[in-house]
Write an enzyme that holds these catalytic residues in place. Structure first.
Site, PDB file in Angstrom:
ATOM      1  N   LYS A   1     -11.072 -44.685   2.058  1.00  0.00           N
ATOM      2  CA  LYS A   1     -11.227 -43.272   1.716  1.00  0.00           C
ATOM      3  C   LYS A   1     -10.093 -42.749   0.839  1.00  0.00           C
ATOM      4  CE  LYS A   1     -14.973 -42.202   4.261  1.00  0.00           C
ATOM      5  NZ  LYS A   1     -14.983 -42.998   5.445  1.00  0.00           N
TER       6      LYS A   1
ATOM      7  N   GLU B   1     -14.828 -32.292   4.543  1.00  0.00           N
ATOM      8  CA  GLU B   1     -15.640 -32.524   5.734  1.00  0.00           C
ATOM      9  C   GLU B   1     -15.255 -33.902   6.257  1.00  0.00           C
ATOM     10  OE1 GLU B   1     -16.707 -33.303   2.734  1.00  0.00           O
ATOM     11  OE2 GLU B   1     -17.186 -35.394   3.142  1.00  0.00           O
TER      12      GLU B   1
ATOM     13  N   SER C   1     -14.132 -52.331   4.886  1.00  0.00           N
ATOM     14  CA  SER C   1     -13.823 -50.956   4.493  1.00  0.00           C
ATOM     15  C   SER C   1     -12.663 -50.330   5.252  1.00  0.00           C
ATOM     16  CB  SER C   1     -15.068 -50.091   4.655  1.00  0.00           C
ATOM     17  OG  SER C   1     -15.572 -50.187   5.975  1.00  0.00           O
TER      18      SER C   1
HETATM   19  C1  LIG Z   1     -16.171 -43.436   6.161  1.00  0.00           C
HETATM   20  C2  LIG Z   1     -16.218 -44.884   6.346  1.00  0.00           C
HETATM   21  C3  LIG Z   1     -17.351 -45.649   5.982  1.00  0.00           C
HETATM   22  C4  LIG Z   1     -18.623 -45.032   5.490  1.00  0.00           C
HETATM   23  O1  LIG Z   1     -18.520 -44.308   4.302  1.00  0.00           O
HETATM   24  P1  LIG Z   1     -19.009 -44.869   2.915  1.00  0.00           P
HETATM   25  O2  LIG Z   1     -18.971 -43.695   2.026  1.00  0.00           O
HETATM   26  O3  LIG Z   1     -20.398 -45.410   3.098  1.00  0.00           O
HETATM   27  O4  LIG Z   1     -18.075 -45.937   2.493  1.00  0.00           O
HETATM   28  C5  LIG Z   1     -17.297 -47.014   6.130  1.00  0.00           C
HETATM   29  N1  LIG Z   1     -16.193 -47.624   6.627  1.00  0.00           N
HETATM   30  C6  LIG Z   1     -15.106 -46.936   6.998  1.00  0.00           C
HETATM   31  C7  LIG Z   1     -13.927 -47.675   7.529  1.00  0.00           C
HETATM   32  C8  LIG Z   1     -15.075 -45.552   6.867  1.00  0.00           C
HETATM   33  O5  LIG Z   1     -13.980 -44.865   7.236  1.00  0.00           O
END
Ligand SMILES: *Cc1c(COP(=O)(O)O)cnc(C)c1O
Length: 402
Positions: free
Chosen positions: A98, A120, A386
């Site tokens: 993020k 948000e 992610s």
């Molecule tokens: C917020 C988040 C996601 C989902 O958001 P995307 O916009 O689909 O990337 C996925 N993995 C993590 C670790 C997150 O914090």
């Protein structure tokens, strides 16, 4: 020319923010001038070498980029197929992808002279990234968060407060992410002068889906360089989890024109696609929400349905409009993984690789047996990891006892 009849799949959206029939700018008249000002400011910034150089500097020294491309040898051997690599977004400052997007938007806000940032958040990772960069640059930060999420994401709420952000719990609707986004949009309309709305995924009205994608594309650009350096060629397949779709789009976008690279997005199947889930492509249809047209979970009357996923970060009834388009033209294959499959993959990755993944990313990990396990050993699969899973330990451990 590719399947969509375009020179490059990377050229979208058009000047109205459309990816095929998706995207656009479905906002009230009061917001229209703001959206245009934002778009102009972004177009200028993206062509400004000083802006880009400053961002590079912060990505390196504050975020900790480039993030490593890690060969998951044990998991590869366990599944018995392709060589699996993780793109380690979990190692970024604040623990997820993020921050890449938030840095870009906060730098843009500063350039536009905005001193008040609103955001948000669902699981709280976007809120933490926003609070972190507002602290770093001395800006006011207000985070809208569904009251249910405030209750279930205590650790991230504490982090945001420590960083000096104000949390505004949202009681309306299902008191989760979609309701928090409604409130943030309302705040923006009311405080047009001094406020910058920092959206956390590739959703919202144009230019957000494009802008967030561009800021997240650092993931795929680095991956491309790193895999070529390491293996001397492009990967055979990419996969990533999809909430709104920003970490996935960031990894995928630089590879869209490389037709030999297969691409897979993994949505949250929750309790099952025939029960409660958050898989907008698998179980939704096109409609309009939060300023854009895309696939959405809706009932027969077109009312937005509540999403369900054990993972708060995937608990959203829509998906970014560019994904909707890439699904329709067949460039990306969208799969799903259930709560239970994600928890199993979460535990397997922790044990085999010594990496506790975010529960969101564990949805992508859950599809590795089919996507990597079935391939010859000389093939290469890259998974977008992610974020890290510290925030999810209470959720996963409580399921183990029951
Ligand atoms: C917020 C988040 C996601 C989902 O958001 P995307 O916009 O689909 O990337 C996925 N993995 C993590 C670790 C997150 O914090």
């Amino acid at each position: 020319m590719n399947a969509a009849g375009l020179n490059s799949l990377r050229n979208g959206p058009d000047e109205n923010g459309r990816f095929g029939i998706y995207g656009g700018r479905f906002v009230s008249e009061t917001l229209m001038p703001l959206i245009h000002t934002l778009q102009d400011a972004y177009e200028q910034a993206r062509g400004d070498a000083d802006f880009l150089a400053e961002m590079q500097g912060h990505l390196k020294s504050f975020v900790g980029r480039p993030s490593p491309l890690y060969h998951a040898e044990n998991l590869s051997a366990h599944l018995g197929g392709a060589r699996i690599y993780f793109k380690r977004e979990d190692l970024n400052h604040t623990g997820a992808h993020k921050v890449n997007n938030v840095l870009g938007q906060i730098m843009l806000a500063r350039r536009m002279g905005k001193r008040r940032i609103i955001a948000e958040t669902g699981a709280g990772m976007h809120g933490v990234a926003a609070a972190t960069l507002c602290a770093r640059f001395g800006l006011d930060c207000v985070v809208y968060m569904g009251a249910v999420d405030v209750g279930r994401q205590e650790a991230n709420v504490a982090r945001m407060r420590m960083l000096g952000a104000e949390i505004r719990p949202v009681q309306s609707g299902s008191a989760t992410l979609k309701d928090a986004m409604n409130e943030a949009l309302r705040d923006w309309v009311t405080n047009v002068g001094d406020t910058f709305y920092c959206i956390g995924t590739v959703a919202g009205p144009h230019p957000y889906p494009m802008m967030v994608r561009d800021f997240q594309s650092v993931i795929g650009e680095e991956t491309r360089r790193q895999v070529i350096e390491r293996e001397g060629r492009l990967p055979d397949a990419l996969l990533a989890c999809i909430g709104g779709g920003s970490n996935a789009m960031g990894l995928f976008h630089p590879f869209l024109d490389d037709v030999a690279v297969e691409i897979f997005g993994v949505e949250a199947a929750g309790l099952g696609l025939d029960r409660a889930h958050a898989a907008a492509i698998a179980g939704g249809r096109p409609g309009v929400l939060h300023g854009n047209r895309t696939y959405l979970l809706m009932d027969e009357d077109g009312q937005i349905q509540d999403a369900h996923s054990l993972s708060a970060g995937l608990d959203y009834p829509g998906i970014g409009p560019e994904h909707a388009w890439l699904h329709d033209i067949g460039r990306i294959t969208y799969l799903a993984a259930s709560d239970e499959e994600a928890v199993e993959a979460f535990e397997l990755c922790s044990r085999l690789e010594g990496i506790i993944p975010a529960l969101e990313a564990a949805h992508a990990l859950a599809r590795l047996p089919e996507i990597a396990g079935s391939r010859p050993k000389d093939q290469i699969v890259v998974l977008g990891l992610s974020g890290r899973g510290d925030k999810d330990l209470p959720t996963v451990l409580s399921r183990r006892k029951s």
